[in-house]
Design an enzyme around this catalytic site. Structure first.
Site, PDB file in Angstrom:
ATOM      1  CD  GLU A   1     -32.080  52.046  18.863  1.00  0.00           C
ATOM      2  OE1 GLU A   1     -31.133  51.271  18.704  1.00  0.00           O
ATOM      3  OE2 GLU A   1     -32.567  52.703  17.928  1.00  0.00           O
TER       4      GLU A   1
ATOM      5  CB  ALA B   1     -35.761  58.271  11.046  1.00  0.00           C
ATOM      6  CG  MET B   2     -37.076  54.037  16.304  1.00  0.00           C
ATOM      7  SD  MET B   2     -35.424  53.531  16.795  1.00  0.00           S
ATOM      8  CE  MET B   2     -35.712  51.803  17.168  1.00  0.00           C
ATOM      9  CD  GLU B   3     -33.459  51.106  14.288  1.00  0.00           C
ATOM     10  OE1 GLU B   3     -32.686  50.560  15.077  1.00  0.00           O
ATOM     11  OE2 GLU B   3     -33.489  52.340  14.101  1.00  0.00           O
TER      12      GLU B   3
ATOM     13  CG  HIS C   1     -29.675  54.854   8.580  1.00  0.00           C
ATOM     14  ND1 HIS C   1     -28.326  55.011   8.793  1.00  0.00           N
ATOM     15  CD2 HIS C   1     -30.184  54.459   9.780  1.00  0.00           C
ATOM     16  CE1 HIS C   1     -28.033  54.718  10.047  1.00  0.00           C
ATOM     17  NE2 HIS C   1     -29.153  54.385  10.671  1.00  0.00           N
ATOM     18  CD  GLU C   2     -33.986  54.880  10.588  1.00  0.00           C
ATOM     19  OE1 GLU C   2     -34.071  53.824  11.238  1.00  0.00           O
ATOM     20  OE2 GLU C   2     -33.231  55.810  10.919  1.00  0.00           O
TER      21      GLU C   2
ATOM     22  CG  HIS D   1     -31.658  50.104  11.397  1.00  0.00           C
ATOM     23  ND1 HIS D   1     -30.600  49.548  12.090  1.00  0.00           N
ATOM     24  CD2 HIS D   1     -31.462  51.452  11.429  1.00  0.00           C
ATOM     25  CE1 HIS D   1     -29.806  50.513  12.512  1.00  0.00           C
ATOM     26  NE2 HIS D   1     -30.295  51.677  12.122  1.00  0.00           N
TER      27      HIS D   1
ATOM     28  CD  GLU E   1     -28.146  52.865  14.669  1.00  0.00           C
ATOM     29  OE1 GLU E   1     -28.149  53.299  13.497  1.00  0.00           O
ATOM     30  OE2 GLU E   1     -29.192  52.716  15.333  1.00  0.00           O
TER      31      GLU E   1
END
EC number: 3.4.11.-
Length: 959
Positions: free
Chosen positions: A189, A344-346, A379-380, A383, A402
């Protein structure tokens, strides 16, 4: 994605023989002789050329003549050579007759492309790649057109390097037995899938993916989906791969994964390395399935991963229940990375993130670290629905991903899973106040940033920042897309009621499963659940820049309220003050028994309105501080509010008191009220017992101290005021943290000690220094509570010498936890010794991991001695830093961190002069916000120095 900060179609075309695919990948026609096949590593880079565009939109969006439906991706990872190579076969629906196929590619070597139609497998077409580096595209022009309505398969070979950029498919490092070792992972992303394999790298172009990974046999492969088969390479089992990778032998293994659901390219993920894992599971309330959960890390870190795994297991079922939409994947993994750009990334089915966001040692964890892991994981996981199942149609609508993940992950679901953290109240400080501070600048931008094509992007940033084209993807990942978006959604939820809000969200998700959406799709769902015209109500909140301040004037019959756009330097004027927002006023009053009541029906939808109210009784607008606006009262009523908040049983709840503190300080900065009035309100809160109120007071007083950092007299008065507020808590609560203690008490103790240290309270300094001295003497860190390690490290370095500096540096070198490492980094920057500062500079620029440089610059920018010298350090090494970080979010962070604390016209002039001839397209929004911050600080000092000096002198004389 969490910033630092801040997802099944059948393929109609048949599959073809891998041997033919491999030949085509390398750029050669099939041959009966195996000697004509060449190793994929010999792929040649095509001559650069410019892709012709058919319309202005095609300069920014890919042509729509073909649409990908499925990717077969085979990728080999060599961690010894730090390279990767492979082949991708994409099934395409031909929408319009065309000879040319255009897709995204960046930083890759590509082979000749081969295309087959579904009806003519025996007659492939070939094309050499033609690159457009600026637009990160590659085009393939074939001799014969592909008819509309047919299916085609395109196969391309690729190769690349595993660099340390923290973008695309990259390498991360760790130490084992004194040696540096590597593993690989992805971060796609917003637009970096194209640097791992050629693809249609736009969120609306969803497809299914089948991933095959080839790696050394002693490593672990993970991807979005579960493994279907994994075998050590053998010619009998994998003859097609020997054709593709001619040097394969039994040292390699082949891992095949299940096919994904329909998903966007930026959510594809894979990783390879010597990982270990912990596992658990979650029983899902709708599907009744048991979802296996794992968290992966290297051997040295895996023991700190259990808490993150437990959080994931706790929150995942809650999302399925709340959204009434099943989690569709058969597993959910997390990978902890030593080197990671964002927090972090989802990635769907494989969350990735940095160590400080996902790890903690339960025996040494401070409360802030626990809350951080909870927030990031929640949060992740949010997503997995917002962004992954339903994805924004284009990056204009990033906030749909987001903002929702922030609200759901950090308020609603966190509140259900961890109510002791009071996330709805904490949101006011963590997100709402942050959003309002950022959005009060002229250089702000709307939540929904229109960027349909390159020309429009230029127009957006001409309007809001500089007259130059921006790199929109990295610029829109900011506090507005996250914090303001979440704040606006939280306001809407409070206005319509959380139950109806969540029902509308569920309707929205169900209407767009595995699809893409725009803003009005969301409003349609909530409109259906509420029966209200949400589109009209919310339009200006997401499409217009800024937010209002509501000015309240008492009349004989009630109150007259007026809205104007608020700026950190005052009220906006002229064209900047044209927007009229629909403002839910939530007027708090009291009934005949003195009990608080709230009128949620009052809405200010015009420039001015009058509302009947008994002004002789306590009242306040924006009850619960859910609204995205400031409130300005007359001095007389503010005095009444100050008297009310001082009562032990005030009618104003904790959220109201938090909002009042933030409002008065922001309004004083904008010269809409005297700073002395704001300080009077804070002084009235001396008997306040709620941590979150004191947290807001702490942040605002620290900001004042940082504003007058060069006025020693005002600073000393402010320090005395801060000490008078926080010392009583230090004396009452002490320095120990009982295991069973309420989180609020623990956090209040920490905040009070930190404030007293910052304000130079000698008794606190002595205590913290003594604790570090004990640690240096016997190596026993039990005298350093985890919640105080940052304060203790800083006190040791500030008031110690080389020995203390070296002791903290040793902690940095061999930190037992990510939190202690960050605390050590920041502490090293606080030294007053010039020789030790030189050593810190050396560490920051030459030894620190890429993801950690920002901590060093942040620490140096907070040290009064280096606040300006760090800007010179940045400027002297600008070219190196730019090259090092140009492809990441980090460059923006570095600019903001380095410059935003400056406060004079000379600073402003020098900053403008330095950046005048620089290519600021990667960070110019952050740069513009820094410039606005400095201007506002200059104005604040000018209009409030005399006032704050007089109030503090008067306060000191009376105490």
């Amino acid at each position: 994605m969490f910033l630092l900060s801040p997802s099944l179609l059948n393929v109609s075309a048949k599959r073809f023989s891998v041997r033919t695919v491999a030949c085509a990948t390398l750029g050669f026609r099939p041959s009966s002789s195996p000697h004509d096949l060449r190793n994929i590593s010999s792929i040649r880079t095509a001559t650069m050329s410019t892709i012709a565009s058919e319309s202005p939109a095609s300069k920014f969006r890919l042509p729509t003549n073909v649409k990908p439906t499925h990717y077969d991706l085979t990728i080999r990872t060599d961690l010894d050579k730090l390279t990767f190579d492979g082949t991708v076969t994409v099934s395409l629906d031909v929408k319009e007759e065309t000879k040319t196929i255009v897709m995204n590619s960046s930083k890759l070597k590509l082979g000749q492309a081969t295309a087959y139609t579904a009806v003519s497998q025996s007659d492939p077409s070939f094309s050499e790649p033609s690159f457009d580096e600026k637009e990160k595209r590659v085009s393939f022009s074939f001799p014969t057109a592909f008819p509309a309505g047919t299916q085609t398969k395109l196969t391309v070979g690729f190769a690349g390097e595993l660099n340390s950029s923290m973008t695309g498919y990259y390498r991360s490092s760790f130490e084992e037995e004194g040696k540096t070792k590597y593993y690989s992972l992805t971060q796609f992303e917003a637009t970096d899938a194209r640097s791992a394999f050629p693809c249609w790298d736009e969120p609306a172009l969803k497809a299914t993916y089948t991933v095959t990974m080839v790696s050394k046999a002693n490593t672990v492969n993970i991807s979005n989906m579960p493994i279907t088969s994994e075998k050590v390479f053998s010619l009998n089992d994998h003859p097609e791969l020997k054709t593709l990778f001619v040097d394969l032998n039994e040292e390699w293994k082949v891992t095949k994964f299940e096919t994904t659901p329909l998903m966007s390219s930026y959510l594809v993920a894979f990783a390879n390395g010597p990982f270990e894992y912990l596992e658990s599971s979650a029983k899902m309330p709708l599907s009744k399935r048991t979802i296996p959960l794992r968290i992966y890390a290297t051997k040295d870190l895996i023991h700190q991963a259990q808490f993150a795994l437990d959080v994931k297991a706790k929150v995942l079922p809650l999302y399925e229940k709340v959204f009434e939409v099943e989690y569709p994947l058969p597993k959910l993994d997390t990978l902890v990375a030593n080197d990671f750009d964002a927090g972090a990334m989802e990635n769907w089915g494989l969350i990735t993130g940095r160590t400080s966001a996902l790890l903690l040692d339960p025996k040494k964890a401070d409360l802030a670290a626990k809350k951080r892991v909870v927030v990031v994981q929640s949060h992740e996981v949010a997503h997995m629905w917002f962004g992954n199942i339903t994805t924004m149609e284009w990056w204009d609508y990033l906030y749909l991903n987001e903002g929702f993940a922030t609200l759901m992950g950090e308020v609603i679901i966190e509140g259900a899973a961890f109510p002791e953290f009071k996330p709805n109240s904490e949101f006011i400080t963590v997100h709402l106040n942050r959003a309002l501070a950022l959005d009060s600048k002229l250089s702000s931008h709307p939540i929904e940033v229109a960027c349909p094509d390159a020309e429009s992007i230029g127009q957006v940033y001409i309007s809001y920042t500089f007259n130059e084209q921006a790199d929109v993807y990295s610029q829109i990942f900011d506090g507005l897309s996250y914090s303001k978006a979440a704040s606006v959604l939280r306001m809407l939820s409070a206005y319509v009621g959380e139950d109806k809000f969540l029902k509308g969200v569920s309707l929205y998700l169900k209407a767009h499963l595995y699809a893409n959406s725009v803003t009005n799709d969301l409003w349609a769902g909530i409109s259906k659940s509420t029966g209200a015209d949400i589109i009209n109500f919310m339009d200006n909140w997401v499409k217009k820049i800024g937010f209002p301040v509501v000015t309240v004037t008492e009349t004989s019959e009630g109150i007259k309220v007026r809205q104007d756009r608020f700026l950190e330097t005052g009220l906006a004027e002229g064209a900047d003050n044209e927007t009229i927002w629909n403002i839910p006023l939530s007027i708090l009053t009291v009934d005949a028994n003195g009990e608080p009541i709230v009128d949620k029906t009052a809405v200010l939808d015009a420039r001015e309105k009058t509302f009947p109210l008994d002004t002789s009784k306590p009242y306040k607008l924006n009850a619960g501080t859910n609204g995205v606006y400031r409130v300005l009262y007359e001095d007389a009523h503010l005095s009444k509010i100050a008297a009310e908040v001082a009562k032990p049983a005030s009618v104003f709840a904790v959220e109201d008191r938090m909002g009042l503190v933030n409002d008065v300080l922001a309004l004083s900065k904008a010269a809409l009220m005297k700073l002395s009035n704001a300080l009077t309100l804070i002084d009235a809160l001396r008997n306040e017992q709620e941590y979150l109120v004191w947290d807001g007071i702490s942040a605002n007083l620290s900001s004042l101290s940082a504003t007058w950092w060069e006025d020693e007299y005002i600073r000393s008065l402010l320090d005395a005021f801060r000490i008078s507020l926080f010392t009583p808590f230090v004396k009452k609560l002490g320095y120990e943290y009982p295991a069973s203690e309420n989180p609020d008490i623990s956090q209040l103790r920490t905040r009070a000690i930190e404030q007293c240290l910052s304000a130079k309270d000698q008794s606190v300094i002595d205590e913290l220094k003594d604790r570090f001295a004990q640690y240096m003497k016997n190596g026993d860190d039990s005298v350093i509570p985890a919640d105080l390690q940052g304060a203790i490290y800083r006190a040791a370095v500030i008031y110690g010498g080389k020995d203390e500096f070296n002791a903290v540096k040793a902690i940095y070198d061999k930190a037992p936890t990510p939190t202690s490492r960050i605390s050590a980094m920041i502490a090293l920057c606080q030294t007053k010794d010039s020789a030790l500062l030189d050593e810190t500079y050396e560490i920051a620029l030459k030894q620190a991991r890429d993801q950690d440089v920002v901590y060093f610059l942040s620490g140096l920018a907070s040290n009064d001695l280096t606040k300006r010298s760090v800007t010179r350090l940045f400027q002297d090494h600008y070219e190196t830093l730019y090259k090092r970080f140009e492809s990441t979010f980090m460059m923006r962070y570095l600019v903001e961190t380095t410059y935003s604390g400056l406060s004079t016209q000379k600073d402003l002039d020098e900053m403008n002069a330095f950046f005048k001839d620089k290519d600021t397209s990667k960070y110019h929004m952050g740069l513009a916000q820094c410039l606005d911050s400095i201007r506002a600080r200059i104005a604040y000092i000018k209009h409030s120095s005399s006032d704050v000096r007089h109030w503090l002198e008067t306060w000191k004389e009376s105490n």
